[in-house]
Write a protein that holds these residues in place. Structure first.
Motif, PDB file in Angstrom:
ATOM      1  N   THR A  28      76.627  -7.049  13.212  1.00 52.92           N
ATOM      2  CA  THR A  28      76.499  -5.844  14.394  1.00 52.92           C
ATOM      3  C   THR A  28      76.239  -5.837  15.390  1.00 52.92           C
ATOM      4  OG1 THR A  28      74.321  -5.547  13.143  1.00 52.92           O
ATOM      5  CG2 THR A  28      76.071  -4.119  12.090  1.00 52.92           C
ATOM      6  N   PRO A  80      78.057  -4.674   7.391  1.00 53.12           N
ATOM      7  CA  PRO A  80      77.222  -4.388   7.939  1.00 53.12           C
ATOM      8  C   PRO A  80      76.074  -3.154   7.397  1.00 53.12           C
ATOM      9  CG  PRO A  80      79.075  -3.374   8.145  1.00 53.12           C
ATOM     10  CD  PRO A  80      79.561  -4.666   7.154  1.00 53.12           C
ATOM     11  N   SER A  93      73.510 -10.079   6.293  1.00 55.89           N
ATOM     12  CA  SER A  93      74.050 -10.101   7.630  1.00 55.89           C
ATOM     13  C   SER A  93      75.397 -11.374   7.504  1.00 55.89           C
ATOM     14  CB  SER A  93      73.753 -10.620   8.763  1.00 55.89           C
ATOM     15  OG  SER A  93      74.450 -11.195   9.727  1.00 55.89           O
ATOM     16  N   VAL A 139      81.029  -5.813  14.674  1.00 54.41           N
ATOM     17  CA  VAL A 139      80.911  -4.668  15.036  1.00 54.41           C
ATOM     18  C   VAL A 139      80.477  -3.537  15.414  1.00 54.41           C
ATOM     19  CG1 VAL A 139      80.610  -2.751  13.654  1.00 54.41           C
ATOM     20  CG2 VAL A 139      80.363  -5.381  12.243  1.00 54.41           C
ATOM     21  N   GLU A 178      74.924  -0.780  15.110  1.00 49.96           N
ATOM     22  CA  GLU A 178      74.171  -0.886  13.756  1.00 49.96           C
ATOM     23  C   GLU A 178      74.723  -1.044  12.666  1.00 49.96           C
ATOM     24  OE1 GLU A 178      73.373   0.872  16.485  1.00 49.96           O
ATOM     25  OE2 GLU A 178      72.367   0.101  17.909  1.00 49.96           O
ATOM     26  N   SER A 179      74.058  -1.660  12.234  1.00 49.00           N
ATOM     27  CA  SER A 179      74.482  -1.404  10.073  1.00 49.00           C
ATOM     28  C   SER A 179      73.976  -0.205   9.744  1.00 49.00           C
ATOM     29  CB  SER A 179      73.189  -2.712   9.151  1.00 49.00           C
ATOM     30  OG  SER A 179      72.174  -2.232   9.668  1.00 49.00           O
ATOM     31  N   GLY A 201      77.301   3.840  10.106  1.00 48.36           N
ATOM     32  CA  GLY A 201      77.364   2.729  11.061  1.00 48.36           C
ATOM     33  C   GLY A 201      79.222   2.890  10.026  1.00 48.36           C
TER      34      GLY A 201
END
Ligand code: TXA
Ligand code: MG
Length: 328
Positions: free
Chosen positions: A26, A87, A114, A178, A181-182, A198
């Motif tokens: 992410t 994520p 992750s 990505v 953020e997650s 996300g």
């Protein structure tokens, strides 16, 4: 601070109680051993983050979940069976292992596995060094509080070098795939609640669990503040139709201080700086933070941003642009 591509070097730094900038799929995190109060205090100092904002604990695999969380509901297990590593961050009741200095005093803890291979290796080495495979790394995004999250090792260094010691490490794992953020899902209630958007969407959560997804929460989450993810430039989230009209008001000489962030099919009006031209919403997410940093590197005063479609990860991009554009 030492820059490395060797996950062992990062694991050794963490084992000693030093900090490590770490790649995830992410954004980059600033990590410390989740059981070390002194190292975690340094994360808060480096970020300039309020002490009551909780951190995410990164673990090596889903089977370590029950060492950190309690009363994990069935729907949370369905989510992680499908989405970890990935994520997604889940918030569950904490076990005694998750101390106040990680959770900001909350009775819950945020956990994530992750998908970045180097992050997985760091956790494996760290677990082996300490003889504890379920060890956690507490890591918020590696940016100063309220600023744009880093998506390269160079971003981490430009944000935090001043706050790192010679013994701290930054692990270079390339550009984050990505870029935002997650997704954070509160799993402490009967139904899942979406705390931060996300790459994993509310529709994904419903598809996997068969449950309706609630929104919002009373829990403190930095990424849910109205103003966040902000570059120094003034971000304006506009409709495509407003572009020509807005630029009409711009004297020619000011255009060179204006940047445009929009999908590739939107053409660039003469004189303004094109910051990114993503082909898809996924590309938009991936280049978003680097583009906002580029605006500051070029000392632009204004970024005009035209949102992607709100489907898929587009909703998270719109969320971040809205917060970046918010003026206190
Ligand atoms: O993608 C990500 O999640 C990245 C990478 C590095 O893993 N991390 C990240 O961390 O974005 P951070 O600290 O910048 O954002 C974590 C968010 C914060 O908004 C925090 O308040 C929320 O997670 N959070 C952490 N623990 C929580 C809890 N117990 N309850 C509710 N929210 C929590
Ligand atoms: Mg953050």
């Amino acid at each position: 601070m030492r820059l490395t591509t060797d996950p062992r070097v990062a694991a050794e730094a963490l084992a000693r109680g030093d900090l490590a900038g770490l790649p995830t799929e992410t954004v980059y995190g600033l990590g410390a051993r989740a059981d070390q109060a002194r190292a975690i205090a340094r994360i808060y100092a480096a970020k300039g983050r309020p002490a009551d904002h909780p951190l995410i604990v990164h673990i090596a695999q889903a089977s370590n979940l029950d060492s950190w969380g309690l009363r994990v509901p069935a729907y949370a297990r369905e989510l992680i069976a499908e989405l970890w590593p990935g994520p997604l961050t889940i918030v569950v009741d904490r076990s005694p292992r998750a101390h106040d200095f990680v959770t900001g005093g909350q009775p819950s803890v945020a956990l994530r596995v992750s998908a970045h291979p180097l992050m997985a290796e760091v956790l494996d080495h760290l677990g082996a060094l300490g003889g504890d495979p379920s060890i956690g790394i507490a890591a918020p995004s590696a940016n100063r509080f309220g600023r744009v999250s880093p998506t390269t090792a160079a971003h981490v260094i430009s944000e935090l070098a001043d706050f790192m010691t010679d013994d701290d490490v930054v692990l270079d794992g390339g550009e984050c795939a990505v870029g935002v953020e997650s997704t954070i899902v509160d799993c402490t209630g009967e139904l899942p609640r979406l705390l931060r958007q996300g790459a994993v969407t509310a529709d994904d959560i419903t598809r996997i669990t068969g449950l309706a997804v609630g929104a919002g929460s009373s829990i403190r989450a930095s990424g849910t503040l109205d103003s966040h993810y902000s570059p120094a430039a003034d971000v304006q989230l506009i409709e495509r139709e407003q572009l020509t009209e807005l630029l009409g008001d711009h004297p020619r000489e000011r255009r060179s201080a204006t940047g445009l962030l929009a999908m590739a099919h939107v053409s660039t009006p003469a004189g303004i700086v094109r910051l990114a031209a993503p082909q898809t919403s996924d590309d938009y997410a991936q280049c978003l933070y680097a583009a906002l940093r580029e605006a500051d590197a070029l000392e632009l005063d204004t970024v005009l941003a035209i949102a992607p479609e709100p489907s898929g990860i587009g909703a998270a991009v719109i969320d971040r642009l809205t917060r970046a554009a918010h003026r206190a």
